[in-house]
Design a protein around this motif. Structure first.
Motif, PDB file in Angstrom:
ATOM      1  N   GLU A 127       9.536  26.854  45.344  1.00  0.00           N
ATOM      2  CA  GLU A 127       9.097  28.246  45.208  1.00  0.00           C
ATOM      3  C   GLU A 127       9.086  28.597  43.715  1.00  0.00           C
ATOM      4  OE1 GLU A 127       8.711  29.757  48.235  1.00  0.00           O
ATOM      5  OE2 GLU A 127       8.376  31.845  47.650  1.00  0.00           O
ATOM      6  N   ASP A 147      14.579  26.349  44.031  1.00  0.00           N
ATOM      7  CA  ASP A 147      14.476  25.348  45.088  1.00  0.00           C
ATOM      8  C   ASP A 147      14.911  25.945  46.418  1.00  0.00           C
ATOM      9  OD1 ASP A 147      13.877  22.993  46.268  1.00  0.00           O
ATOM     10  OD2 ASP A 147      15.771  22.012  45.777  1.00  0.00           O
ATOM     11  N   LYS A 207      10.686  18.530  40.433  1.00  0.00           N
ATOM     12  CA  LYS A 207       9.989  19.771  40.791  1.00  0.00           C
ATOM     13  C   LYS A 207       9.671  20.604  39.550  1.00  0.00           C
ATOM     14  CE  LYS A 207      11.856  19.860  45.448  1.00  0.00           C
ATOM     15  NZ  LYS A 207      12.428  20.622  46.554  1.00  0.00           N
ATOM     16  N   HIS A 219       8.582  20.580  48.462  1.00  0.00           N
ATOM     17  CA  HIS A 219       8.171  21.951  48.209  1.00  0.00           C
ATOM     18  C   HIS A 219       9.075  22.683  47.218  1.00  0.00           C
ATOM     19  CE1 HIS A 219       5.345  21.408  51.389  1.00  0.00           C
ATOM     20  NE2 HIS A 219       6.319  21.001  52.192  1.00  0.00           N
ATOM     21  N   PHE A 277      13.669  24.610  49.174  1.00  0.00           N
ATOM     22  CA  PHE A 277      13.403  23.559  50.168  1.00  0.00           C
ATOM     23  C   PHE A 277      13.930  22.192  49.720  1.00  0.00           C
ATOM     24  CE2 PHE A 277       9.804  26.543  49.545  1.00  0.00           C
ATOM     25  CZ  PHE A 277       9.925  27.295  50.694  1.00  0.00           C
ATOM     26  N   THR A 322      12.780  18.217  50.298  1.00  0.00           N
ATOM     27  CA  THR A 322      11.337  18.155  50.540  1.00  0.00           C
ATOM     28  C   THR A 322      10.613  18.314  49.202  1.00  0.00           C
ATOM     29  OG1 THR A 322      10.721  20.499  50.715  1.00  0.00           O
ATOM     30  CG2 THR A 322      11.794  19.520  52.641  1.00  0.00           C
ATOM     31  N   ARG A 382       0.560  29.175  51.518  1.00  0.00           N
ATOM     32  CA  ARG A 382       0.334  28.005  50.656  1.00  0.00           C
ATOM     33  C   ARG A 382      -1.058  27.912  50.041  1.00  0.00           C
ATOM     34  NH1 ARG A 382       3.472  24.209  50.180  1.00  0.00           N
ATOM     35  NH2 ARG A 382       1.893  22.622  49.862  1.00  0.00           N
ATOM     36  N   ASP A 397       3.595  13.778  43.708  1.00  0.00           N
ATOM     37  CA  ASP A 397       4.183  15.013  44.226  1.00  0.00           C
ATOM     38  C   ASP A 397       4.576  14.920  45.693  1.00  0.00           C
ATOM     39  OD1 ASP A 397       3.610  15.879  41.757  1.00  0.00           O
ATOM     40  OD2 ASP A 397       1.661  16.701  42.331  1.00  0.00           O
ATOM     41  N   GLN A 398       4.088  13.903  46.357  1.00  0.00           N
ATOM     42  CA  GLN A 398       4.456  13.726  47.761  1.00  0.00           C
ATOM     43  C   GLN A 398       5.694  12.841  47.893  1.00  0.00           C
ATOM     44  OE1 GLN A 398       2.354  15.519  49.794  1.00  0.00           O
ATOM     45  NE2 GLN A 398       1.426  16.014  47.831  1.00  0.00           N
ATOM     46  N   CYS A 401       4.698  29.490  46.962  1.00  0.00           N
ATOM     47  CA  CYS A 401       5.392  28.321  47.518  1.00  0.00           C
ATOM     48  C   CYS A 401       4.562  27.066  47.301  1.00  0.00           C
ATOM     49  CB  CYS A 401       5.699  28.535  49.002  1.00  0.00           C
ATOM     50  SG  CYS A 401       4.253  28.864  49.987  1.00  0.00           S
ATOM     51  N   ASN A 402       3.540  27.171  46.456  1.00  0.00           N
ATOM     52  CA  ASN A 402       2.690  26.004  46.200  1.00  0.00           C
ATOM     53  C   ASN A 402       2.227  25.999  44.742  1.00  0.00           C
ATOM     54  OD1 ASN A 402       0.723  24.054  46.046  1.00  0.00           O
ATOM     55  ND2 ASN A 402      -0.346  24.682  47.910  1.00  0.00           N
TER      56      ASN A 402
END
Ligand code: SAH
Length: 446
Positions: free
Chosen positions: A438, A429, A91, A436, A431, A434, A379, A17-18, A403-404
């Motif tokens: 929503e 999306d 995502k 992240h 973001f 990145t 978050r 996920d990173q 958002c998380n």
């Protein structure tokens, strides 16, 4: 970055996920930046559990050239090297997996809403000011460090903000103003903060300083305004604390009225430096429209907008509901929210400056009811106590804006124990580039 232990030719199968590829060697997982599933590469493995691509051998179709020349070092974005379509798939898949692990039927997850143009969307920029030799730098932290990358142009930020920051950096250099040094706790300027109201074009600039005394302040403001007459207001924000929180409590208006006005769904919103405001204007309008569509408020409904910020969601609900109560802990946001309601002539919204848990507890204890409860927490998500307090109020509909995905999935599990089921989950999306994302989740009482 740790010590190299060995080098090996590997093929990446998964990405986490990173945005890191995960490679297992001798049963130990290693995270490798800038490597995509299906790619083979020579990788140097470090003792700290990370790895670095030394030579890419085969390339994935999803790989693209990052727009940003600083992508490899800057910690701001994680996915610029991945085609946008693939970013969106990642995502959506991640959200599905996390919700499924909480017992939610995957079919409730709607297709993710992405952006047509996934760049230049950030309406808020915060650049760290520092010095390297005699050169002033404005940039962001390198990934996982406190080293600063000088970023002349950030492709996810509004272009106007990029230009203003570039000019301000040059002025700091030319006027010989000392940047703050976080290690020695010396110097003056810590950050440059720019916020742009996309609908009106108004621009707020905040110069964040370590102390109130700012010699040369007038010259700096005068020069910045000559280069950028489009700036609406300039403030000095004083942050003397030794933390990585950007803004401090004390503010002084140097030019203009200290805040700007933006529009969302036809409503006007006063925004300041210190109030929360969604950073992607285009996607926020979609977000708010979709929240309304999913929640379907009725003219008889009492709606609680918890973690309301300046009341943007609550005010979009007000015209469709009987009454809205907006609950928010930040004084600056509540203050703007009250002004916003007046400005938009919305009379059926009330603001409560309170901690969410305290307010909800009290509300449940007095046996007050609500038809729709909306939560939009930071978050960290909700706590078990907050979930229980909402369950005690028994709203027939609950809208969780998150958002998380991780904390969302954990909190949803608690709501399910409290008798709620997930009807729909819609990722948006906000973001791009990145990790992240929503999500709006609609839950209803069984
Ligand atoms: N719904 C708003 C703001 C969401 S951001 C919007 O769309 O713009 C989350 C907000 O929660 C922030 O404004 C923050 O100040 C507030 N907040 C954080 N912790 C809180 C708490 N314990 N109680 C009440 N509000 C809180």
């Amino acid at each position: 970055m740790g010590v190299i232990m060995f080098k090996e030719l590997v093929e990446a199968k998964t990405i986490n996920d990173q945005g890191y590829a995960v490679i297992n060697v001798n049963k130990r997982p290693y995270q490798i930046a800038n490597l995509l599933p299906g790619e083979t590469a020579e990788v140097a493995f470090f003792d700290n559990g990370y790895g670095k691509v030394e030579k890419l051998i085969t390339k994935s179709d999803a790989r693209q050239k990052p727009k940003c020349p600083w992508f490899a070092v800057c910690g701001g974005c994680q996915l610029q090297h991945i085609a946008y379509e693939t970013q969106l798939e990642m995502k959506e898949r991640r959200l599905k997996a996390l919700l499924a692990a909480s017992g939610v039927d995957e079919k409730t997850v709607l297709p993710i809403i992405g952006m047509k143009d996934p760049y230049n969307y950030r309406n808020k920029s915060q650049m760290i000011i520092s010095e390297k030799g005699k050169k002033i730098m404005a940039g962001l932290y390198e990934e996982n460090t406190h080293n600063i990358v000088n970023v002349d142009y950030c492709p996810i930020q509004n272009d106007k903000a990029n230009e203003i920051i570039k000019t301000a950096r040059k002025l700091i250099q030319d006027q010989n103003i000392k940047p703050y040094d976080e290690k020695r706790n010396t110097g003056l300027i810590r950050y440059l903060f720019v916020r742009i109201a996309e609908a009106t074009g108004q621009v707020l600039v905040a110069i964040v300083t370590a102390e109130e005394k700012f010699p040369g302040r007038n010259n700096f403001v005068k020069a910045l305004r000559i280069f950028h007459p489009e700036i609406t207001t300039i403030i000095q924000n004083v942050n003397s604390r030794q933390t990585s929180i950007v803004l401090g409590e004390f503010e002084r208006v140097l030019y203009g009225i200290g805040h700007i006005e933006d529009e969302l769904l036809g409503k006007k919103f006063l925004i300041s430096a210190r109030t929360f405001y969604q950073i992607n204007h285009h996607q926020t309008q979609i977000l708010y429209r979709k929240i309304l569509e999913l929640a379907k408020p009725k003219g008889t409904d009492t709606v609680l907008d918890i973690y309301s910020g300046i009341g943007t969601i609550g005010m979009c609900f007000a015209e469709h509901a009987k009454q809205v109560i907006a609950v928010e802990a930040s004084k600056a946001s509540v203050h703007n929210g009250i002004l916003n309601a007046k400005q938009n002539k919305i009379r059926n919204i009330r603001f409560q400056m309170a901690d969410a848990l305290d307010y909800l507890h009290n509300y449940a204890e007095k046996a007050n009811t609500a038809d729709i409860v909306i939560v939009d927490p930071p978050r960290e998500g909700l706590t078990k106590q907050v979930v229980n307090a909402i369950v005690a109020i028994k709203p027939s509909k609950l809208v969780y804006v998150s958002c998380n995905p991780e904390t969302l999935a954990a909190d949803i599990r608690e709501f399910m124990l409290g008798g709620y089921t997930v009807k729909k989950a819609l990722p948006i999306d906000m973001f791009p580039q990145t990790i992240h994302v929503e999500t709006i989740s609609l839950l209803s009482l069984k």
